[in-house]
Design an enzyme around this catalytic site. Structure first.
Site, PDB file in Angstrom:
ATOM      1  N   LYS A 182      -0.886 -14.105   2.142  1.00 48.11           N
ATOM      2  CA  LYS A 182      -1.382 -12.923   1.522  1.00 48.11           C
ATOM      3  C   LYS A 182      -1.140 -11.685   2.100  1.00 48.11           C
ATOM      4  CE  LYS A 182      -4.906 -10.651   0.968  1.00 48.11           C
ATOM      5  NZ  LYS A 182      -4.411  -9.345   0.623  1.00 48.11           N
TER       6      LYS A 182
ATOM      7  N   GLU B 281      -6.599 -11.312  14.987  1.00 43.01           N
ATOM      8  CA  GLU B 281      -6.407  -9.923  15.691  1.00 43.01           C
ATOM      9  C   GLU B 281      -6.811  -8.964  15.019  1.00 43.01           C
ATOM     10  OE1 GLU B 281      -4.610  -7.103  16.279  1.00 43.01           O
ATOM     11  OE2 GLU B 281      -2.628  -7.727  15.930  1.00 43.01           O
TER      12      GLU B 281
ATOM     13  N   CYS C 137      -3.254  -1.179  15.943  1.00 40.05           N
ATOM     14  CA  CYS C 137      -4.611  -1.563  16.331  1.00 40.05           C
ATOM     15  C   CYS C 137      -4.714  -1.423  17.771  1.00 40.05           C
ATOM     16  CB  CYS C 137      -4.717  -2.978  16.155  1.00 40.05           C
ATOM     17  SG  CYS C 137      -3.146  -3.927  16.345  1.00 40.05           S
TER      18      CYS C 137
ATOM     19  N   GLU D 257     -13.038   2.583  15.581  1.00 34.06           N
ATOM     20  CA  GLU D 257     -11.682   2.691  15.424  1.00 34.06           C
ATOM     21  C   GLU D 257     -11.199   3.625  14.154  1.00 34.06           C
ATOM     22  OE1 GLU D 257      -9.557  -0.840  14.106  1.00 34.06           O
ATOM     23  OE2 GLU D 257      -7.967  -0.539  15.430  1.00 34.06           O
TER      24      GLU D 257
HETATM   25  P1  ADP Z   1      -8.122  -2.486   6.065  1.00 32.02           P
HETATM   26  O1  ADP Z   1      -9.445  -2.115   5.426  1.00 32.02           O
HETATM   27  O2  ADP Z   1      -7.536  -1.605   6.921  1.00 32.02           O
HETATM   28  O3  ADP Z   1      -7.199  -2.856   4.704  1.00 32.02           O
HETATM   29  P2  ADP Z   1      -8.699  -5.216   6.322  1.00 32.02           P
HETATM   30  O4  ADP Z   1      -9.312  -6.050   7.157  1.00 32.02           O
HETATM   31  O5  ADP Z   1      -9.574  -4.759   4.798  1.00 32.02           O
HETATM   32  O6  ADP Z   1      -8.179  -3.795   6.595  1.00 32.02           O
HETATM   33  O7  ADP Z   1      -7.555  -5.824   5.496  1.00 32.02           O
HETATM   34  C1  ADP Z   1      -6.566  -6.823   6.251  1.00 32.02           C
HETATM   35  C2  ADP Z   1      -6.070  -7.883   5.326  1.00 32.02           C
HETATM   36  O8  ADP Z   1      -7.348  -8.549   4.937  1.00 32.02           O
HETATM   37  C3  ADP Z   1      -5.609  -7.417   3.731  1.00 32.02           C
HETATM   38  O9  ADP Z   1      -4.798  -8.314   3.545  1.00 32.02           O
HETATM   39  C4  ADP Z   1      -6.837  -7.512   2.944  1.00 32.02           C
HETATM   40  O10 ADP Z   1      -6.443  -7.729   1.731  1.00 32.02           O
HETATM   41  C5  ADP Z   1      -7.598  -8.595   3.565  1.00 32.02           C
HETATM   42  N1  ADP Z   1      -8.885  -8.999   3.169  1.00 32.02           N
HETATM   43  C6  ADP Z   1     -10.022  -7.859   2.842  1.00 32.02           C
HETATM   44  N2  ADP Z   1     -11.209  -8.411   2.796  1.00 32.02           N
HETATM   45  C7  ADP Z   1     -10.947  -9.673   2.868  1.00 32.02           C
HETATM   46  C8  ADP Z   1     -11.996 -10.951   2.772  1.00 32.02           C
HETATM   47  N3  ADP Z   1     -13.234 -10.675   2.310  1.00 32.02           N
HETATM   48  N4  ADP Z   1     -11.638 -12.131   3.051  1.00 32.02           N
HETATM   49  C9  ADP Z   1     -10.282 -12.377   3.254  1.00 32.02           C
HETATM   50  N5  ADP Z   1      -9.294 -11.266   3.552  1.00 32.02           N
HETATM   51  C10 ADP Z   1      -9.446 -10.084   3.200  1.00 32.02           C
END
Ligand code: ADP
Length: 487
Positions: free
Chosen positions: A183, A258, A292, A389
């Site tokens: 994804k 990570e 990161c 961060e």
């Molecule tokens: P950012 O806020 O910097 O985009 P995220 O941690 O939200 O960082 O996003 C990293 C990845 O995790 C993206 O692919 C995002 O769609 C996904 N993501 C965000 N929320 C969830 C969740 N609740 N469960 C699984 N994946 C998620």
């Protein structure tokens, strides 16, 4: 450089079981060019039902398909073919990441693409070298181990290095014989889709790699929680990491995370100052600070503090910030409005808490999500800008005199992804390498990566090591086999 999307990628759909399909809901989402704030294109929006289909395809490909059973060296050949095709398509892939993410074309071309290609080469070479041991057990038995793939792997990646993060995760998983559901981040799905086309062209069997773009709380959450996924690998924010971990508990799937960082970049008076200035520049302004392991806390020994900041701000002021497609641009746009607003609000909080702006501190231009390279001085390690961060081009300088106190402050963060030390005193450098609680230590350099060297966090920066032979641990499991020699 004007290019048409339909020439660069054929399909903005989901890749499931070797076919490009619409999402079950038929919904589309927009992906935005952060440099212009305009829509680039729309992409099929995956959700739980699509994740179910993708996981079923990956399961079928794992159990029935040829991938885990073919000669290991033939898996390597397919990874090499993927590498070759990524090379042939490097301009398109670099362009896609630049238009989708806002990062400079010079960086996608000269950093992201070469690192992705190297990673594919590296793991192509591992396929036939993943083997077990024979173990001298007591009694008349022959005992040996086999390293087997984990099975169906869910991979959730962020938007800061869209193609590279996909390859870091996909290459070792495939090398070990797993099947994958990826994804990509909703902000940057395009290069992953192009990569999917490339994998098909390279002969990767149907269902081995499935790609489901969509949002985190829907598609991402469904993948993390799926009861038929054997392992989930996640890169992103800490808060999301916690959600992924909780969701993974349902079937106790293996998990690697990570997460974020607030890495100390420590400059001693006995260092080569000009190199250290270069390192501090790379540490915080590379990729608009959307890294990161960014060196966001700059610890400066008092004796050189003023001179160092003068040099650093002079360099920061000369950075060319602007059109990511211009080959001379050094800093592009932040990925999204959300990210842009978040960075500006951190800058406000720094000002309010009494830190001093040395340079920057505001947006650049009035269109696109550009932020000026920003340096704060007189930062206290307890201020919000030193603790949280920011994920933007904002560095917090903290002066130090006492070594032990500096180490305490460096380690005084819930994060532990990376740390750097600038000194000519090798004993001091190696001593600090032991004392600093971080998964990567750089000495007299910053942001160095290689497919062969492990990367990952201490403390709340996550667990599990990507890259190198360590990634094979994430994507294999060990089976112990006993043979009775006494009958
Ligand atoms: P950012 O806020 O910097 O985009 P995220 O941690 O939200 O960082 O996003 C990293 C990845 O995790 C993206 O692919 C995002 O769609 C996904 N993501 C965000 N929320 C969830 C969740 N609740 N469960 C699984 N994946 C998620």
């Amino acid at each position: 450089m004007v290019r048409k999307m339909d020439r660069v990628i054929k399909s903005q759909k989901l890749l499931i079981d070797g076919k490009w399909v619409d999402s079950v809901s038929g919904k589309l989402f927009r992906t935005i060019n952060p440099a212009t704030e305009e829509e680039i294109t729309t992409v099929a929006e995956g959700d739980k039902e699509d994740i179910d289909l993708a996981v079923a395809a990956a399961r079928k490909a794992f159990e029935k398909g040829p991938w885990r059973k073919i000669d290991a060296r033939d898996r390597g050949l397919i990874l090499l073919k993927i590498m070759e095709l990524v090379g042939e398509n490097r301009d398109e892939l670099a362009w896609l990441d630049t238009v989708d993410n806002g990062k400079p074309i010079s960086e996608t071309t000269n950093v992201d693409l070469p690192l992705a290609i190297d990673c594919l080469l590296y793991y192509a070479g591992w396929t036939d070298k993943i083997h077990g041991e024979t173990i001298p057990v007591r009694g008349e038995f022959f005992n040996y181990t086999i390293r087997e793939p984990v099975g169906v792997v869910g991979q959730i990646i962020p938007w800061n290095f869209p193609l590279l993060m996909a390859v870091w995760k996909i290459a070792p998983a495939l090398a070990c014989g797993n099947t994958v559901v990826l994804k990509p981040a909703e902000q940057t799905p395009l290069s992953a889709l192009k990569f999917g086309e490339i994998c098909q062209e390279a002969g990767l069997p149907d269902g081995v790699l499935n790609i489901v773009p969509g949002y985190g709380p829907t598609a991402g959450a469904a993948l993390a929680a799926h009861m038929d996924v054997d392992k989930v690998a996640f890169t992103g924010e800490n808060t999301t990491g916690r959600l992924v971990m909780r969701a993974a508990a349902g079937n106790l799937k293996r998990i690697s995370l990570e997460l974020g960082g607030k890495s100390p970049n420590i400059v001693f008076a006995d260092s080569d100052l000009d190199s250290a200035v270069n390192g501090a520049m790379t540490g915080i302004f590379f990729n608009q600070g959307e890294v990161c392991c960014a060196g966001s806390r700059l610890f400066l020994e008092k004796k050189i503090h003023d001179e160092f900041l003068e040099k650093l701000s002079d360099r920061a002021n000369r950075l060319s910030v602007g059109d990511p497609q211009d080959p001379n641009t050094q800093m592009g746009a932040q990925v999204s409005k959300e990210q842009f607003d978040k960075i500006l609000s951190y800058i406000d909080s720094g000002k309010q808490e009494g830190a001093k702006i040395v340079t920057g501190g505001e947006r650049s231009g009035n269109k696109g999500y550009f932020v000026k390279p920003t340096i704060f001085d007189e930062v206290n390690n307890t201020m919000k800008i030193a603790k949280e961060e920011i994920f933007g081009p904002v560095v917090s300088a903290i002066a130090f005199e006492d070594l032990d106190e500096m180490v305490k402050q460096s380690n005084g963060s819930p994060y532990g992804l990376a740390a750097a030390v600038w000194t000519r005193d090798i004993s001091k450098a190696h001593k600090l390498a032991r004392e600093l609680k971080a998964g990567t230590i750089w000495m007299n350099t910053y942001n160095m990566f290689d497919a062969a060297s492990p990367f990952g966090g201490y403390k709340q920066s996550g667990f599990g090591r990507e890259l190198g032979m360590h990634s094979l641990e994430l994507y294999t499991q060990v089976k112990s086999v006993w043979v009775n020699l006494g009958i």
